[in-house]
Design an enzyme around this catalytic site. Structure first.
Site, short mmCIF file in Angstrom:
data_model
loop_
_atom_site.label_atom_id
_atom_site.label_comp_id
_atom_site.label_asym_id
_atom_site.label_seq_id
_atom_site.Cartn_x
_atom_site.Cartn_y
_atom_site.Cartn_z
N LYS A 44 0.83 -1.20 0.00
CA LYS A 44 0.00 0.00 0.00
C LYS A 44 0.87 1.26 0.00
O LYS A 44 2.08 1.19 0.23
CB LYS A 44 -0.92 -0.01 1.22
CG LYS A 44 -0.21 -0.08 2.56
CD LYS A 44 -1.20 -0.26 3.70
CE LYS A 44 -0.46 -0.36 5.03
NZ LYS A 44 -1.39 -0.49 6.18
N TYR A 252 15.12 29.61 10.33
CA TYR A 252 13.94 30.35 10.75
C TYR A 252 13.78 30.35 12.26
O TYR A 252 14.02 29.34 12.92
CB TYR A 252 12.68 29.74 10.13
CG TYR A 252 12.48 30.03 8.66
CD1 TYR A 252 12.37 31.32 8.19
CD2 TYR A 252 12.39 28.98 7.75
CE1 TYR A 252 12.18 31.58 6.84
CE2 TYR A 252 12.18 29.23 6.40
CZ TYR A 252 12.08 30.54 5.95
OH TYR A 252 11.89 30.79 4.61
#
Length: 364
Positions: A44, A252
């Site tokens: 999957k 940041y």
């Protein structure tokens, strides 16, 4: 130029998938169960992010006879690459009857309503919820399900909640729940074990096992040495080498402050590539086996790593070199631990920006 040479000139990151190791891991799974127990493959989420076309090709060659995916769309895509049995774990989607029949897909039916709606053949599986409270019939609904159905399913399945913790009492509770149904319906075939469940012992194997994560090299026994071969190597390009000074900050939010001068490498990897933001000031990349800690926040496309502490006998990386993210020095499970998550999330988060290179004994 083709293959890795081409990737080395254009790619920001390189994701190498060792298809021989993948096939060997499937062989390992087969060696752990006794016939006639069937060993399937769970592919999957685009084969856990590694690419369903190439993974299916390798597993077909390894003689996988039955595949599991999550959804009907995944099953339709997989059908392009195999003629083997395909089953969908997430139930029988209303209105999708034509697609199941047209593409010869086996639904895993999870409710009385789904059992009522599947009127086409006995080519289906039923799922019973033995304690996960996620999908499946409750055990007390089984008698009613058999009364209402005009067919018998090919398999009755359940799913272990705590298989990666062998000592957890939930494992034995769930096994006993499924065994109790087996006692009432002894002519049916049953399935319980995932990758970790296979290692719980033969009493968990029943008639079919469903390995997934272990095929891709993740550790099915987290507290022990990984018995699986490494399948995935991820490397990322160095964009710039520069110096920082004491008192300066990185990234940041200025979340990292340098207490001394440092040598830094900015690399072409970020959370848009699947390197989770949780790795800010936590995770490590590697250069020639040596750890290079991430400093500052992980950006969308960039990470800063500190390469100041490399041993003097190791030539430091230069612009254009590739640092190891996953590989011999750091497994996907280890990287995941630095993110506070699991290897499944690392693999399935990998973006398509990484150049995928499929490696086999016959060449990439």
């Amino acid at each position: 130029m083709t293959g890795k040479l081409r990737a080395m000139t254009t790619a920001s990151s390189l994701l190498t998938v060792d298809l021989d190791a993948l096939a060997q891991n499937y062989t390992t799974m087969r060696s752990l169960v006794l016939p006639p127990c069937k060993v399937t493959a769970v592919v999957k989420a685009d084969a856990y992010g590694l690419g369903i076309e190439q993974v299916a090709k390798a597993l077909n060659a390894a003689n996988v006879r039955t595949y599991f995916v999550a959804t009907i769309d995944e099953a339709i895509e997989l059908r392009k690459h195999t003629d083997r049995k395909i089953a969908t774990l997430n139930g029988f989607f209303r209105g999708a009857e034509k697609e199941y029949l047209e593409h010869d897909i086996i639904p895993v039916l999870c409710s009385l309503d789904e059992i009522d709606r599947w009127t086409y053949s006995k080519r289906c599986f039923w799922q019973v919820d033995t304690g996960m409270n996620r999908l499946g019939l409750r055990p007390h609904e089984f008698d009613k399900a058999f009364e209402r159905a005009h067919y018998q399913p090919a398999f009755i399945m359940s799913h272990l909640a705590c298989a990666d913790d062998p000592a957890h009492p939930k494992n034995d509770q769930q096994r006993k729940e499924l065994a109790a149904i087996e006692t009432r319906y002894p002519l049916m075939r049953y399935s319980l074990a995932n990758s970790s469940g296979i290692y719980l012992g033969s009493e968990y194997h029943f008639d079919m096992v469903r390995p997934g994560m272990a095929l891709y090299g993740l550790n099915p026994m987290p507290e022990l040495e990984n018995p699986m071969q490494n399948v995935v190597t991820l490397e990322t390009r160095v964009l710039q080498i520069h110096e920082s000074q004491e008192g300066e900050t990185a990234g940041y939010g200025a979340t990292y402050k340098f207490e001394r001068p440092a040598k830094l490498a900015t690399v072409s990897l970020g959370y848009a590539d699947g390197f989770l933001r949780a790795g800010s000031n936590q995770a490590k990349l590697y250069w020639q086996g040596q750890p290079c800690p991430v400093v500052g926040r992980v950006s969308m496309d960039l990470i800063i790593v500190d390469i100041s502490n490399l041993p003097v006998n190791i030539i430091p990386p230069y612009e254009g070199d590739f640092l190891e993210v996953i590989g011999p020095s750091q497994s996907a499970d280890a990287l995941a631990a630095s993110f506070g998550t699991i290897g499944y999330e690392v693999f399935t988060s990998l973006s398509r920006r990484a150049e995928r290179i499929y490696k086999t004994s016959s060449g990439s």
